[in-house]
Motif scaffolding. Structure first.
Motif, PDB file in Angstrom:
ATOM      1  N   GLY A 278      28.042  22.246   7.606  1.00 32.49           N
ATOM      2  CA  GLY A 278      27.473  22.744   6.351  1.00 32.49           C
ATOM      3  C   GLY A 278      28.257  22.349   5.114  1.00 32.49           C
ATOM      4  N   GLU A 279      29.471  21.820   5.303  1.00 32.97           N
ATOM      5  CA  GLU A 279      30.287  21.363   4.178  1.00 32.97           C
ATOM      6  C   GLU A 279      30.065  19.870   3.952  1.00 32.97           C
ATOM      7  OE1 GLU A 279      32.111  23.087   2.126  1.00 32.97           O
ATOM      8  OE2 GLU A 279      32.002  25.044   3.112  1.00 32.97           O
ATOM      9  N   ARG A 280      30.414  19.402   2.762  1.00 32.19           N
ATOM     10  CA  ARG A 280      30.173  18.001   2.406  1.00 32.19           C
ATOM     11  C   ARG A 280      31.448  17.152   2.421  1.00 32.19           C
ATOM     12  NH1 ARG A 280      28.868  16.652  -2.293  1.00 32.19           N
ATOM     13  NH2 ARG A 280      29.646  18.475  -3.416  1.00 32.19           N
ATOM     14  N   PHE A 281      32.581  17.781   2.785  1.00 33.74           N
ATOM     15  CA  PHE A 281      33.847  17.060   2.670  1.00 33.74           C
ATOM     16  C   PHE A 281      34.645  17.074   3.965  1.00 33.74           C
ATOM     17  CE2 PHE A 281      32.796  18.851  -1.504  1.00 33.74           C
ATOM     18  CZ  PHE A 281      32.789  17.697  -2.281  1.00 33.74           C
ATOM     19  N   TYR A 282      35.414  16.014   4.148  1.00 32.36           N
ATOM     20  CA  TYR A 282      36.397  15.934   5.221  1.00 32.36           C
ATOM     21  C   TYR A 282      37.765  16.317   4.644  1.00 32.36           C
ATOM     22  CZ  TYR A 282      33.382  13.469   8.579  1.00 32.36           C
ATOM     23  OH  TYR A 282      32.392  13.132   9.469  1.00 32.36           O
ATOM     24  N   LEU A 283      38.550  16.988   5.450  1.00 37.79           N
ATOM     25  CA  LEU A 283      39.917  17.328   5.061  1.00 37.79           C
ATOM     26  C   LEU A 283      40.878  16.272   5.583  1.00 37.79           C
ATOM     27  CD1 LEU A 283      41.987  19.420   3.901  1.00 37.79           C
ATOM     28  CD2 LEU A 283      42.124  20.337   6.224  1.00 37.79           C
ATOM     29  N   LEU A 284      41.809  15.850   4.719  1.00 35.99           N
ATOM     30  CA  LEU A 284      42.852  14.906   5.092  1.00 35.99           C
ATOM     31  C   LEU A 284      44.205  15.489   4.694  1.00 35.99           C
ATOM     32  CD1 LEU A 284      40.194  13.178   4.105  1.00 35.99           C
ATOM     33  CD2 LEU A 284      41.724  11.236   4.301  1.00 35.99           C
ATOM     34  N   THR A 285      45.242  15.122   5.428  1.00 38.55           N
ATOM     35  CA  THR A 285      46.604  15.473   5.034  1.00 38.55           C
ATOM     36  C   THR A 285      47.482  14.229   5.138  1.00 38.55           C
ATOM     37  OG1 THR A 285      47.188  16.160   7.298  1.00 38.55           O
ATOM     38  CG2 THR A 285      46.420  17.886   5.778  1.00 38.55           C
ATOM     39  N   ASN A 286      48.549  14.231   4.344  1.00 36.28           N
ATOM     40  CA  ASN A 286      49.539  13.157   4.407  1.00 36.28           C
ATOM     41  C   ASN A 286      50.802  13.695   5.080  1.00 36.28           C
ATOM     42  OD1 ASN A 286      50.739  14.762   2.450  1.00 36.28           O
ATOM     43  ND2 ASN A 286      50.167  13.423   0.743  1.00 36.28           N
ATOM     44  N   PRO A 287      51.849  12.886   5.237  1.00 45.99           N
ATOM     45  CA  PRO A 287      53.061  13.380   5.903  1.00 45.99           C
ATOM     46  C   PRO A 287      53.701  14.580   5.215  1.00 45.99           C
ATOM     47  CG  PRO A 287      53.063  10.991   5.876  1.00 45.99           C
ATOM     48  CD  PRO A 287      51.907  11.425   5.032  1.00 45.99           C
ATOM     49  N   GLU A 288      53.439  14.764   3.919  1.00 41.58           N
ATOM     50  CA  GLU A 288      53.972  15.921   3.199  1.00 41.58           C
ATOM     51  C   GLU A 288      53.085  17.149   3.385  1.00 41.58           C
ATOM     52  OE1 GLU A 288      55.636  12.399   2.212  1.00 41.58           O
ATOM     53  OE2 GLU A 288      53.572  12.809   1.593  1.00 41.58           O
ATOM     54  N   GLU A 290      50.143  17.618   2.281  1.00 33.16           N
ATOM     55  CA  GLU A 290      49.269  17.921   1.155  1.00 33.16           C
ATOM     56  C   GLU A 290      47.827  17.863   1.648  1.00 33.16           C
ATOM     57  OE1 GLU A 290      51.044  16.472  -2.969  1.00 33.16           O
ATOM     58  OE2 GLU A 290      50.808  14.820  -1.562  1.00 33.16           O
ATOM     59  N   MET A 291      47.028  18.823   1.216  1.00 32.67           N
ATOM     60  CA  MET A 291      45.629  18.880   1.624  1.00 32.67           C
ATOM     61  C   MET A 291      44.752  18.226   0.561  1.00 32.67           C
ATOM     62  SD  MET A 291      45.695  22.859   2.873  1.00 32.67           S
ATOM     63  CE  MET A 291      43.939  22.895   3.323  1.00 32.67           C
ATOM     64  N   MET A 292      43.851  17.356   1.020  1.00 27.15           N
ATOM     65  CA  MET A 292      42.941  16.675   0.108  1.00 27.15           C
ATOM     66  C   MET A 292      41.583  16.523   0.781  1.00 27.15           C
ATOM     67  SD  MET A 292      45.034  13.099   0.426  1.00 27.15           S
ATOM     68  CE  MET A 292      46.561  13.998   0.688  1.00 27.15           C
ATOM     69  N   VAL A 293      40.547  16.385  -0.011  1.00 25.61           N
ATOM     70  CA  VAL A 293      39.203  16.246   0.548  1.00 25.61           C
ATOM     71  C   VAL A 293      38.527  14.997   0.005  1.00 25.61           C
ATOM     72  CG1 VAL A 293      38.788  18.682   1.050  1.00 25.61           C
ATOM     73  CG2 VAL A 293      38.298  17.809  -1.236  1.00 25.61           C
ATOM     74  N   VAL A 294      37.719  14.389   0.894  1.00 21.08           N
ATOM     75  CA  VAL A 294      36.933  13.200   0.544  1.00 21.08           C
ATOM     76  C   VAL A 294      35.510  13.441   1.023  1.00 21.08           C
ATOM     77  CG1 VAL A 294      36.622  10.721   0.905  1.00 21.08           C
ATOM     78  CG2 VAL A 294      38.939  11.676   0.714  1.00 21.08           C
ATOM     79  N   ASP A 295      34.548  13.035   0.222  1.00 26.17           N
ATOM     80  CA  ASP A 295      33.154  13.312   0.538  1.00 26.17           C
ATOM     81  C   ASP A 295      32.703  12.618   1.821  1.00 26.17           C
ATOM     82  OD1 ASP A 295      31.617  10.633  -0.381  1.00 26.17           O
ATOM     83  OD2 ASP A 295      33.194  11.109  -1.827  1.00 26.17           O
ATOM     84  N   GLU A 296      31.718  13.228   2.430  1.00 35.01           N
ATOM     85  CA  GLU A 296      31.213  12.821   3.745  1.00 35.01           C
ATOM     86  C   GLU A 296      30.778  11.355   3.786  1.00 35.01           C
ATOM     87  OE1 GLU A 296      27.627  14.275   6.779  1.00 35.01           O
ATOM     88  OE2 GLU A 296      27.841  15.143   4.781  1.00 35.01           O
ATOM     89  N   GLY A 297      30.035  10.913   2.773  1.00 39.44           N
ATOM     90  CA  GLY A 297      29.492   9.551   2.791  1.00 39.44           C
ATOM     91  C   GLY A 297      30.570   8.488   2.868  1.00 39.44           C
ATOM     92  N   ARG A 298      31.588   8.593   2.048  1.00 34.68           N
ATOM     93  CA  ARG A 298      32.644   7.576   2.036  1.00 34.68           C
ATOM     94  C   ARG A 298      33.530   7.660   3.274  1.00 34.68           C
ATOM     95  NH1 ARG A 298      36.064   7.775  -2.921  1.00 34.68           N
ATOM     96  NH2 ARG A 298      35.729  10.021  -2.794  1.00 34.68           N
ATOM     97  N   MET A 299      33.743   8.885   3.769  1.00 38.81           N
ATOM     98  CA  MET A 299      34.568   9.013   4.963  1.00 38.81           C
ATOM     99  C   MET A 299      33.883   8.435   6.186  1.00 38.81           C
ATOM    100  SD  MET A 299      37.594   9.984   4.552  1.00 38.81           S
ATOM    101  CE  MET A 299      37.885  10.107   6.318  1.00 38.81           C
ATOM    102  N   GLN A 300      32.589   8.677   6.332  1.00 39.05           N
ATOM    103  CA  GLN A 300      31.875   8.138   7.486  1.00 39.05           C
ATOM    104  C   GLN A 300      31.848   6.610   7.448  1.00 39.05           C
ATOM    105  OE1 GLN A 300      28.073  10.129   7.564  1.00 39.05           O
ATOM    106  NE2 GLN A 300      28.915  11.916   8.609  1.00 39.05           N
ATOM    107  N   ARG A 301      31.802   6.052   6.252  1.00 38.20           N
ATOM    108  CA  ARG A 301      31.862   4.590   6.125  1.00 38.20           C
ATOM    109  C   ARG A 301      33.247   4.084   6.517  1.00 38.20           C
ATOM    110  NH1 ARG A 301      33.359   0.443   2.978  1.00 38.20           N
ATOM    111  NH2 ARG A 301      31.871  -1.258   2.621  1.00 38.20           N
TER     112      ARG A 301
END
Length: 311
Positions: A278-288, A290-301
């Motif tokens: 139901g959400e439109r974003f993927y969650l990503l983290t880096n080695p630190e 840090e939490m960040m989100v990227v939209d579904e369309g670009r992540m699936q690509r």
């Protein structure tokens, strides 16, 4: 001359005198305002912007090659440029009315931002920035709020104080990838699912190759990598702000992404978590972490399979 005509001339004369007196009185009440009261005439002299409120302090300082936020994060260069343009072009319109000044002053004390613009000359310009509830009128006030004015830029319809109301995360540079197919040395995406094939793009014989792909569709590969030249994340998340995304940190990631670039500053190591239904974003983290989100369309690509590049 008839009596009616004489009375008409007298009436017209009195009307003219009355209008002249009204105009003179209005002229006396006009307040002269310095239109450049809050403007920075030479923004190349700016070395820092400090934005203070009850919630936080954001210090954006010019370093050698970029602007840093609170000595921790790189600032979004486009936002820094926009703030400079606004500070250069802002014009004072008029003082707020005496009937409203106390209410506006109270609002600026509670919700306004105290902005300090630092210059290389050692000068510092301080003012309060805020606006009405509808965010259609911007107010700038002196540091002690004894004088408050409406401000605007001719021809610019946006809410001027909005730039100073951004959160720390919104000021941050959101560029996640800054690599091109000419500079990438290695890009791997290791999937957790055994049903998916890991993607391994590497430099070989003056060009890129993909593990497991014998006949490479170079056009498809270049088209896949092009967006990585300027790939922005959607937002940074603070821990506790979105509990549903916090909970993902306890879930098994769906992939690990590692990118190596000729420029080491562009190397990336990212952990990618499953998308919440139901959400439109993927969650990503880096080695630190840090939490960040990227939209579904670009992540699936981005989460591609090697077979997509087979001729």
């Amino acid at each position: 001359m008839t009596k009616i005509k004489k009375l008409s001339f007298v009436f017209v004369g009195l009307l003219v005198v009355s209008l002249l007196l009204m105009w003179a009185g209005k002229k006396d009440r006009i307040v002269s305002v310095d239109k450049s009261l809050f403007a920075i005439s030479d923004t190349t002299l700016m070395t820092g912007i400090v934005i203070q409120s009850e919630q936080q302090e954001i210090s954006i300082q010019r370093k050698e090659n970029d602007w840093q936020i609170n000595d921790q994060f790189k600032a979004d260069p486009q936002l820094v440029y926009l703030s400079q343009r606004i500070l250069n072009a802002v014009q004072t319109q008029r003082p707020v009315s005496q009937s409203n000044i106390n209410a506006i002053k109270s609002e600026l004390e509670k919700e306004g931002k105290l902005v300090s613009v630092q210059l290389s000359t050692g000068e510092e310009k301080k003012f309060y920035a805020g606006g009405n509830a509808a965010k259609t009128t911007a107010y700038f006030g002196s540091e002690d709020l004894s004088k408050i004015y409406t401000v605007a830029i001719p021809g610019y319809k946006s809410y001027l104080s909005g730039i100073f109301e951004l959160s720390l995360n919104q000021w941050r540079d959101r560029v996640l990838f800054a690599s091109s197919w000419r500079t990438i040395q290695d890009l791997t995406i290791d999937y957790s699912s055994p049903e998916l094939t890991d993607l391994n793009i590497y430099f070989e014989n003056q060009f890129l190759a993909i593990e497991g792909v014998n006949s490479l569709d170079t056009a498809a590969l270049i088209n896949y990598l092009l967006p990585l030249e300027f790939f922005q994340l959607n937002d940074y998340l603070n821990t506790g702000a979105f509990p549903r995304y916090d909970s993902l940190l306890k879930v098994k990631p769906i992939a690990q992404l590692n990118l190596k670039d000729i420029n080491k500053d562009n190397d990336r190591k990212l952990t990618i978590y499953p998308k919440i239904e139901g959400e439109r974003f993927y969650l990503l983290t880096n080695p630190e972490m840090e939490m960040m989100v990227v939209d579904e369309g670009r992540m699936q690509r981005l989460l591609a399979q090697p077979s997509q590049f087979q001729k």
